[in-house]
Design a protein around this motif. Structure first.
Motif, PDB file in Angstrom:
ATOM      1  N   ALA A   1       3.530  11.790  18.898  1.00  0.00           N
ATOM      2  CA  ALA A   1       4.289  11.006  19.872  1.00  0.00           C
ATOM      3  C   ALA A   1       4.557  11.773  21.157  1.00  0.00           C
ATOM      4  O   ALA A   1       4.836  11.164  22.196  1.00  0.00           O
ATOM      5  CB  ALA A   1       5.607  10.545  19.251  1.00  0.00           C
ATOM      6  N   LEU A   2       4.482  13.088  21.104  1.00  0.00           N
ATOM      7  CA  LEU A   2       4.685  13.863  22.329  1.00  0.00           C
ATOM      8  C   LEU A   2       3.583  13.589  23.346  1.00  0.00           C
ATOM      9  O   LEU A   2       3.848  13.520  24.560  1.00  0.00           O
ATOM     10  CB  LEU A   2       4.710  15.362  22.008  1.00  0.00           C
ATOM     11  N   PHE A   3       2.348  13.422  22.882  1.00  0.00           N
ATOM     12  CA  PHE A   3       1.212  13.363  23.791  1.00  0.00           C
ATOM     13  C   PHE A   3       0.524  11.999  23.865  1.00  0.00           C
ATOM     14  O   PHE A   3      -0.201  11.737  24.818  1.00  0.00           O
ATOM     15  CB  PHE A   3       0.176  14.415  23.371  1.00  0.00           C
ATOM     16  N   ARG A   4       0.718  11.140  22.854  1.00  0.00           N
ATOM     17  CA  ARG A   4       0.014   9.846  22.876  1.00  0.00           C
ATOM     18  C   ARG A   4       0.741   8.876  21.936  1.00  0.00           C
ATOM     19  O   ARG A   4       1.672   9.261  21.215  1.00  0.00           O
ATOM     20  CB  ARG A   4      -1.442  10.011  22.436  1.00  0.00           C
ATOM     21  N   HIS A   5       0.293   7.637  21.962  1.00  0.00           N
ATOM     22  CA  HIS A   5       0.836   6.651  21.034  1.00  0.00           C
ATOM     23  C   HIS A   5       0.183   6.842  19.671  1.00  0.00           C
ATOM     24  O   HIS A   5      -1.057   6.821  19.567  1.00  0.00           O
ATOM     25  CB  HIS A   5       0.560   5.226  21.535  1.00  0.00           C
ATOM     26  N   PRO A   6       0.963   7.020  18.597  1.00  0.00           N
ATOM     27  CA  PRO A   6       0.371   7.191  17.268  1.00  0.00           C
ATOM     28  C   PRO A   6      -0.463   5.969  16.891  1.00  0.00           C
ATOM     29  O   PRO A   6      -0.008   4.823  17.000  1.00  0.00           O
ATOM     30  CB  PRO A   6       1.602   7.351  16.351  1.00  0.00           C
ATOM     31  N   LEU A   7      -1.716   6.239  16.472  1.00  0.00           N
ATOM     32  CA  LEU A   7      -2.659   5.191  16.073  1.00  0.00           C
ATOM     33  C   LEU A   7      -2.901   4.187  17.190  1.00  0.00           C
ATOM     34  O   LEU A   7      -3.361   3.063  16.944  1.00  0.00           O
ATOM     35  CB  LEU A   7      -2.167   4.461  14.810  1.00  0.00           C
ATOM     36  N   GLY A   8      -2.598   4.570  18.447  1.00  0.00           N
ATOM     37  CA  GLY A   8      -2.817   3.683  19.583  1.00  0.00           C
ATOM     38  C   GLY A   8      -1.802   2.571  19.706  1.00  0.00           C
ATOM     39  O   GLY A   8      -1.959   1.689  20.561  1.00  0.00           O
ATOM     40  N   ILE A   9      -0.761   2.586  18.870  1.00  0.00           N
ATOM     41  CA  ILE A   9       0.249   1.518  18.899  1.00  0.00           C
ATOM     42  C   ILE A   9       1.335   1.912  19.914  1.00  0.00           C
ATOM     43  O   ILE A   9       1.939   2.988  19.796  1.00  0.00           O
ATOM     44  CB  ILE A   9       0.877   1.323  17.511  1.00  0.00           C
ATOM     45  N   PRO A  10       1.620   1.092  20.932  1.00  0.00           N
ATOM     46  CA  PRO A  10       2.613   1.446  21.972  1.00  0.00           C
ATOM     47  C   PRO A  10       4.043   1.354  21.467  1.00  0.00           C
ATOM     48  O   PRO A  10       4.840   0.507  21.902  1.00  0.00           O
ATOM     49  CB  PRO A  10       2.329   0.429  23.085  1.00  0.00           C
ATOM     50  N   ILE A  11       4.401   2.216  20.522  1.00  0.00           N
ATOM     51  CA  ILE A  11       5.758   2.251  19.977  1.00  0.00           C
ATOM     52  C   ILE A  11       6.678   2.834  21.049  1.00  0.00           C
ATOM     53  O   ILE A  11       6.324   3.793  21.748  1.00  0.00           O
ATOM     54  CB  ILE A  11       5.790   3.116  18.711  1.00  0.00           C
ATOM     55  N   PRO A  12       7.882   2.278  21.238  1.00  0.00           N
ATOM     56  CA  PRO A  12       8.806   2.826  22.241  1.00  0.00           C
ATOM     57  C   PRO A  12       9.093   4.309  21.987  1.00  0.00           C
ATOM     58  O   PRO A  12       9.157   4.766  20.847  1.00  0.00           O
ATOM     59  CB  PRO A  12      10.059   1.968  22.075  1.00  0.00           C
ATOM     60  N   HIS A  13       9.276   5.030  23.106  1.00  0.00           N
ATOM     61  CA  HIS A  13       9.603   6.460  23.064  1.00  0.00           C
ATOM     62  C   HIS A  13       8.495   7.301  22.422  1.00  0.00           C
ATOM     63  O   HIS A  13       8.762   8.305  21.762  1.00  0.00           O
ATOM     64  CB  HIS A  13      10.937   6.704  22.332  1.00  0.00           C
ATOM     65  N   THR A  14       7.265   6.877  22.594  1.00  0.00           N
ATOM     66  CA  THR A  14       6.124   7.710  22.225  1.00  0.00           C
ATOM     67  C   THR A  14       5.316   7.966  23.499  1.00  0.00           C
ATOM     68  O   THR A  14       5.615   7.404  24.557  1.00  0.00           O
ATOM     69  CB  THR A  14       5.246   7.026  21.170  1.00  0.00           C
ATOM     70  N   ALA A  15       4.264   8.841  23.390  1.00  0.00           N
ATOM     71  CA  ALA A  15       3.528   9.300  24.582  1.00  0.00           C
ATOM     72  C   ALA A  15       4.516   9.833  25.617  1.00  0.00           C
ATOM     73  O   ALA A  15       4.484   9.473  26.796  1.00  0.00           O
ATOM     74  CB  ALA A  15       2.667   8.189  25.150  1.00  0.00           C
ATOM     75  N   ILE A  16       5.383  10.705  25.144  1.00  0.00           N
ATOM     76  CA  ILE A  16       6.499  11.180  25.982  1.00  0.00           C
ATOM     77  C   ILE A  16       5.999  11.965  27.192  1.00  0.00           C
ATOM     78  O   ILE A  16       6.469  11.761  28.313  1.00  0.00           O
ATOM     79  CB  ILE A  16       7.445  12.041  25.125  1.00  0.00           C
TER      80      ILE A  16
END
Length: 427
Positions: free
Chosen positions: A76-91
């Protein structure tokens, strides 16, 4: 219509150490999943070992939870897990502007502060390091540094426009020459030479040159005397006698002036030099004539061409040194640099002055350009592509983050053992 190709961000590949640790962490998580499934099946197959396999299943189950949780956090620090745009990911990519501003402000607050720089610079012996490198450079690192620096210098010199740089150098030197008043400077130099009696060899040389010129032009002097003598002197041959006496007298006078530095005529010549020295420094008329002559000399086309060629000559010399630094270091330049290193090593006062100058220079740069450096850092980070900044940060700290996944898997398993033991005790 021709379309321009779309520029894509160049994503840096992950280092081998990061890829290896990522495989280890993922492999450990897969191993825990296999262990969980295996222990769950073995509990029913071996009822007598239910207690043992219960602990194994509890360990594997909690380890999977811990490993998956840490995988989610790290990803979640660098990208959306599994490409799912979960809030507060890809920080990182979503907050690159704030990261750049924070990093820049951190540099400004804790590093680019004059007091901090002075404190840290006092621990550095810049002069000692220079002396050591000049007198005994490391063979490997020193050679690589020298080659790299030489290539950089050569490329920079070759990239400069010779015509433009030649014009700039000519303009700078010409302006400097025009600003410098030549007459007082010449007077001061001549006065210093007279005080140290360095003018005496010059006077000796001038007298010997005059004696040589006299010997070479005896025929001319004889013709001049013959042409200007009266008819009676020519008829009696006295013109030849007069010419001989004149030549012999001048030759004797010049020889006596060379041999005797206290000769009256020579002393009068030296007094004339003293007067010239004074006039060069204090006579407005002579100073104006010298300045006019200097301006004419500077404006002379030959001098202008010489000034224009100074940069090209200097550039050619620097390029020769940059293209073959080992040869340059083995020659007179290397000897001069080694002597400089020895001087720095053996002169503590000089070393202290260099360290103090370096310290003040760095502090001055931080004080004058600190805000510019901060702005450069912030704008550079803002200008990075989101994938680029994520890849660069992950490549730097990703290996340690994979250790967090490993630790999370192991710690989660141990916590699962404790919870299962407490559950059995309370049952």
């Amino acid at each position: 219509m021709k379309h321009q190709p779309i520029k894509r961000a160049v994503v840096e590949s992950a280092p081998a150490a990061l890829r290896q640790m990522r495989l280890v962490a993922t492999g450990l998580l897969v191993a825990m999943a296999v262990l969980f499934l295996g222990s769950r099946a073995l509990i029913g197959a071996y009822p007598r070992d239910t207690l043992f396999w219960g602990f194994v299943r509890a360990f594997a189950e909690a380890a999977m939870v811990g490993g998956l949780a840490d995988w989610f956090a790290v990803t979640a620090l660098f990208r959306h897990p599994l490409g799912i745009p979960i809030p507060h990911t890809a920080i990182v990519p979503n907050n690159k502007e704030r990261i750049g501003d924070t990093l820049a402000q951190f540099l400004r607050t804790y590093f680019l502060v004059p007091a901090v720089i002075v404190k840290r610079m006092r621990r550095l012996d810049v002069a000692g390091a220079i002396a050591h490198w000049l007198t005994d450079p490391p063979e490997g690192a020193g050679g690589r540094f020298r080659q790299g620096a030489s290539r950089l210098v050569a490329q920079a010199l070759e990239g400069l426009d010779p015509a433009r740089m030649g014009g700039m150098v000519k303009g700078a030197i010409g302006a400097r020459l025009r600003e410098t008043e030549a007459a007082p400077l010449a007077g001061q130099l001549l006065a210093a030479a007279i005080r140290e009696e360095r003018h005496q060899p010059l006077i000796d040389g001038a007298l010997r040159w005059a004696a040589s010129a006299l010997a070479e032009n005896e025929g001319l002097i004889r013709r001049m005397v013959h042409d200007r003598a009266g008819s009676i002197l020519r008829w009696t041959g006295l013109d030849e006698t007069v010419a001989n006496k004149l030549i012999d007298g001048l030759d004797k006078l010049l020889g006596e002036m060379v041999d005797d530095r206290a000769h009256p005529v020579r002393l009068r010549a030296e007094k004339s030099l003293d007067r010239i020295v004074w006039n060069l420094q204090h006579d407005p008329a002579l100073r104006a004539r010298v300045e006019a002559a200097k301006e004419e000399l500077i404006a002379n086309p030959a001098v202008q061409r010489w000034l224009e060629g100074l940069w090209e000559a200097a550039r050619a010399g620097l390029l020769r040194i940059a293209r073959d630094p080992e040869r340059a270091m083995a020659g007179p330049l290397g000897q001069v640099l080694r002597q400089l290193g020895e001087t720095l090593r053996n002169e503590p006062a000089l070393a202290r002055r260099i360290n103090r100058f370096t310290r003040r220079a760095v502090v001055g740069i931080a004080a004058d350009y600190g805000d510019g450096i901060v702005r450069l850092v912030s704008e550079t980070v803002r200008g990075w592509d989101t994938r680029t900044i994520s890849a660069r940060l992950e490549n730097q700290v990703g290996r340690d983050l994979q250790y967090i996944r490993v630790n999370g898997t192991v710690v989660g398993g141990l916590v699962g053992l404790v919870i299962h033991a407490v559950d059995l005790a309370l049952a």
